[in-house]
Design a protein around this motif. Structure first.
Motif, PDB file in Angstrom:
ATOM      1  N   PHE A 117       0.850  -1.184   0.000  1.00 19.25           N
ATOM      2  CA  PHE A 117       0.000   0.000   0.000  1.00 19.25           C
ATOM      3  C   PHE A 117       0.885   1.234   0.000  1.00 19.25           C
ATOM      4  N   CYS A 118       0.318   2.369  -0.318  1.00 15.79           N
ATOM      5  CA  CYS A 118       1.089   3.611  -0.221  1.00 15.79           C
ATOM      6  C   CYS A 118       0.178   4.757   0.157  1.00 15.79           C
ATOM      7  N   LEU A 119       0.795   5.768   0.760  1.00 14.83           N
ATOM      8  CA  LEU A 119       0.159   7.047   1.068  1.00 14.83           C
ATOM      9  C   LEU A 119       1.007   8.123   0.399  1.00 14.83           C
ATOM     10  N   ALA A 120       0.369   9.085  -0.263  1.00 16.71           N
ATOM     11  CA  ALA A 120       1.103  10.167  -0.916  1.00 16.71           C
ATOM     12  C   ALA A 120       0.406  11.486  -0.627  1.00 16.71           C
ATOM     13  N   ILE A 121       1.186  12.497  -0.229  1.00 21.15           N
ATOM     14  CA  ILE A 121       0.618  13.812   0.071  1.00 21.15           C
ATOM     15  C   ILE A 121       1.495  14.896  -0.553  1.00 21.15           C
ATOM     16  N   PRO A 122       0.874  15.948  -1.100  1.00 23.48           N
ATOM     17  CA  PRO A 122       1.653  17.058  -1.665  1.00 23.48           C
ATOM     18  C   PRO A 122       2.493  17.738  -0.599  1.00 23.48           C
ATOM     19  N   ALA A 123       3.549  18.412  -1.049  1.00 22.28           N
ATOM     20  CA  ALA A 123       4.399  19.168  -0.121  1.00 22.28           C
ATOM     21  C   ALA A 123       3.650  20.393   0.392  1.00 22.28           C
ATOM     22  N   ASP A 124       4.203  21.000   1.426  1.00 18.78           N
ATOM     23  CA  ASP A 124       3.637  22.193   2.049  1.00 18.78           C
ATOM     24  C   ASP A 124       2.276  21.876   2.671  1.00 18.78           C
ATOM     25  N   HIS A 125       1.340  22.818   2.593  1.00 14.36           N
ATOM     26  CA  HIS A 125       0.033  22.624   3.234  1.00 14.36           C
ATOM     27  C   HIS A 125      -0.813  21.663   2.397  1.00 14.36           C
ATOM     28  N   ALA A 126      -1.226  20.547   2.995  1.00 19.02           N
ATOM     29  CA  ALA A 126      -2.027  19.556   2.275  1.00 19.02           C
ATOM     30  C   ALA A 126      -3.060  18.961   3.220  1.00 19.02           C
ATOM     31  N   THR A 127      -4.319  19.026   2.841  1.00 20.14           N
ATOM     32  CA  THR A 127      -5.379  18.441   3.660  1.00 20.14           C
ATOM     33  C   THR A 127      -5.934  17.159   3.057  1.00 20.14           C
ATOM     34  N   ARG A 128      -5.570  16.857   1.816  1.00 20.44           N
ATOM     35  CA  ARG A 128      -6.040  15.638   1.152  1.00 20.44           C
ATOM     36  C   ARG A 128      -4.854  14.875   0.586  1.00 20.44           C
ATOM     37  N   GLY A 129      -4.910  13.553   0.704  1.00 21.22           N
ATOM     38  CA  GLY A 129      -3.851  12.718   0.168  1.00 21.22           C
ATOM     39  C   GLY A 129      -4.417  11.562  -0.635  1.00 21.22           C
ATOM     40  N   ILE A 130      -3.513  10.759  -1.170  1.00 18.99           N
ATOM     41  CA  ILE A 130      -3.874   9.591  -1.976  1.00 18.99           C
ATOM     42  C   ILE A 130      -3.490   8.324  -1.207  1.00 18.99           C
ATOM     43  N   LEU A 131      -4.428   7.385  -1.111  1.00 22.57           N
ATOM     44  CA  LEU A 131      -4.191   6.071  -0.521  1.00 22.57           C
ATOM     45  C   LEU A 131      -4.412   5.023  -1.602  1.00 22.57           C
ATOM     46  N   ILE A 132      -3.419   4.158  -1.814  1.00 23.35           N
ATOM     47  CA  ILE A 132      -3.532   3.094  -2.813  1.00 23.35           C
ATOM     48  C   ILE A 132      -3.328   1.756  -2.115  1.00 23.35           C
ATOM     49  N   LEU A 133      -4.278   0.839  -2.310  1.00 25.15           N
ATOM     50  CA  LEU A 133      -4.239  -0.471  -1.671  1.00 25.15           C
ATOM     51  C   LEU A 133      -4.204  -1.569  -2.728  1.00 25.15           C
TER      52      LEU A 133
END
Length: 313
Positions: A117-133
Motif C-alpha cells: 500500500f502507499c500514502l502520498a501527500i503534496p508538499a507544504d500545506h495539504a489536507t487531502r492525500g492519496i491512498l492506494i491499496l
C-alpha cells in the motif's frame, strides 16, 4: 499467476469539529511520523483483531521525499507491505491435480497474504492525500488497514478520524476518455434472490447477468458529452447506453493507458470507484510482486492522480 490490482482512494484526517487537518504538520509531527511509528509498532508480531476475525502484521516500509527538477520537495511518498488474513472458518486445502485433501485448516487458523500500500501527500500545506491499496484476486486489505491505522492515529489525539473515500474526479475520468483506449463496456443486471439461504450467501444481491461489449470503436467519441453530463448529474446511465430488453444497474468501462488497465464504475456517483490492473507493469518474485516494481507502479499511479487533481504540477 494471480492478477494484481489496486484501488485508489482519497483520504484526510479530521478533528472533532470535522475540520481537515494539515497532513504535513498535524499534532506537530505530521503523517510521515505517524506512518513510521505505525509500521514499527506492528512489525514484531501479528496483531489479533478479534472482532473482525483477522490478523495483521507490518513487514517492510520506506518514506521518500520526491523532488522536482529544482530540488524542491514535490510530494511525500510512503510505501509499506503488510501481511493479513482471516480466521473463524474451517476449510480444506485441496490439491487440484489429485483432488486429494492435503490439509484441513481449523477455525482458529488464519491464512495470511502480503499486500502493498502507499500514502502520498503534496508538499507544504495539504489536507487531502492519496491512498492506494493492493488487492490479490478477491482478497483485500482495506477494512483491516483502516481499522489499524485509525487506532494508531487516536494515540496522538482520541478525537482524530482517518477518513477515506472513493476518488475519481471528473477531470481524471475525462482525461482517460481523451487519452485512454476503451477496451470493454460491462453492463450488469441484478435481481433480488427469493431464497433466504441464497440471500445470506450473496449478501442480498445476486448477479443475474453481465453483458460485455468488446472493442466498442467510436463509443467515447459519440457519447463524450453525455458521459460528461452524467458526471455533473445532468444525465442518467441509460442516457449513456441502452440495450433493448436488458435493464442494467451497473455500468463499468475498461480503459488501457500504457501498461495499465483501469476499470471505471459509473454506477453510483457518490461512490464513484476506479480500480486498476497493474499486472503488466510489475515483475514477480515467486508468486508475489517484487518490492521494486510495486514501488514504481504505486508511485506512478499516485503521481498521476495528484497531477490530474491539480495538487502537484
Amino acid at each position: 499467476m494471480k492478477r494484481v490490482s489496486i484501488a485508489v482512494y482519497g483520504f484526510n484526517i479530521q478533528n472533532d469539529q470535522n475540520q481537515m487537518l494539515d497532513l504535513n504538520s498535524f499534532e506537530e509531527v505530521g503523517l510521515s511520523e505517524v506512518f513510521e511509528s505505525f509500521m514499527k509498532d506492528n512489525a514484531n508480531k501479528y496483531e489479533n483483531i478479534s472482532r473482525k476475525e483477522k490478523v495483521f502484521k507490518a513487514e517492510d516500509w520506506n518514506i521518500f521525499n520526491v523532488l522536482d527538477e529544482n530540488k524542491r520537495q514535490r510530494y511525500l511518498f510512503m510505501i509499506g507491505k503488510i501481511k493479513t488474513g482471516g480466521y473463524g472458518m474451517s476449510s480444506e486445502i485441496i490439491n487440484p491435480e489429485t483432488s486429494e485433501t492435503n490439509y484441513e485448516k481449523g477455525v482458529g487458523e488464519a491464512e495470511v497474504l502480503p499486500f502493498y500500500f502507499c500514502l502520498a501527500i503534496p508538499a507544504d500545506h495539504a489536507t487531502r492525500g492519496i491512498l492506494i491499496l493492493q488487492t490479490i484476486g478477491v482478497y483485500s486489505m482495506k477494512s483491516v488497514f483502516e481499522h489499524m491505522f485509525e487506532k494508531k492515529l487516536k494515540l496522538y489525539n482520541s478525537n482524530h478520524q482517518f477518513i477515506t473515500g472513493n476518488l475519481a474526479p471528473r477531470q481524471y475520468i475525462e482525461n482517460y476518455m481523451q487519452n485512454g483506449i476503451l477496451q470493454r463496456i460491462h453492463l450488469v443486471q441484478y435481481e433480488r434472490p427469493v431464497n433466504r439461504d441464497e440471500r445470506l450467501e450473496v449478501d442480498f444481491h445476486c448477479k443475474a447477468k453481465e453483458l460485455v461489449i468488446h472493442k466498442p470503436v467510436g463509443f467515447i467519441t459519440q457519447k463524450r458529452e453525455i458521459i460528461s453530463g452524467y458526471l455533473t448529474g445532468r444525465r442518467t446511465l441509460t442516457d449513456i447506453i441502452m440495450i433493448n430488453d436488458f435493464e442494467f444497474q451497473e455500468l463499468k468501462m475498461d480503459f488501457t493507458k500504457g501498461k495499465r488497465t483501469k476499470t471505471i464504475n459509473l454506477s453510483n456517483l457518490s461512490k464513484l470507484a476506479i480500480t486498476e490492473d497493474i499486472t503488466g507493469a510489475i515483475s514477480f518474485e515467486g508468486e508475489f510482486p517484487s518490492k521494486e516494481s510495486m514501488m514504481e507502479a504505486l508511485k506512478s499511479v499516485a503521481e498521476d492522480y495528484m497531477i490530474s487533481m491539480g495538487t502537484i504540477a
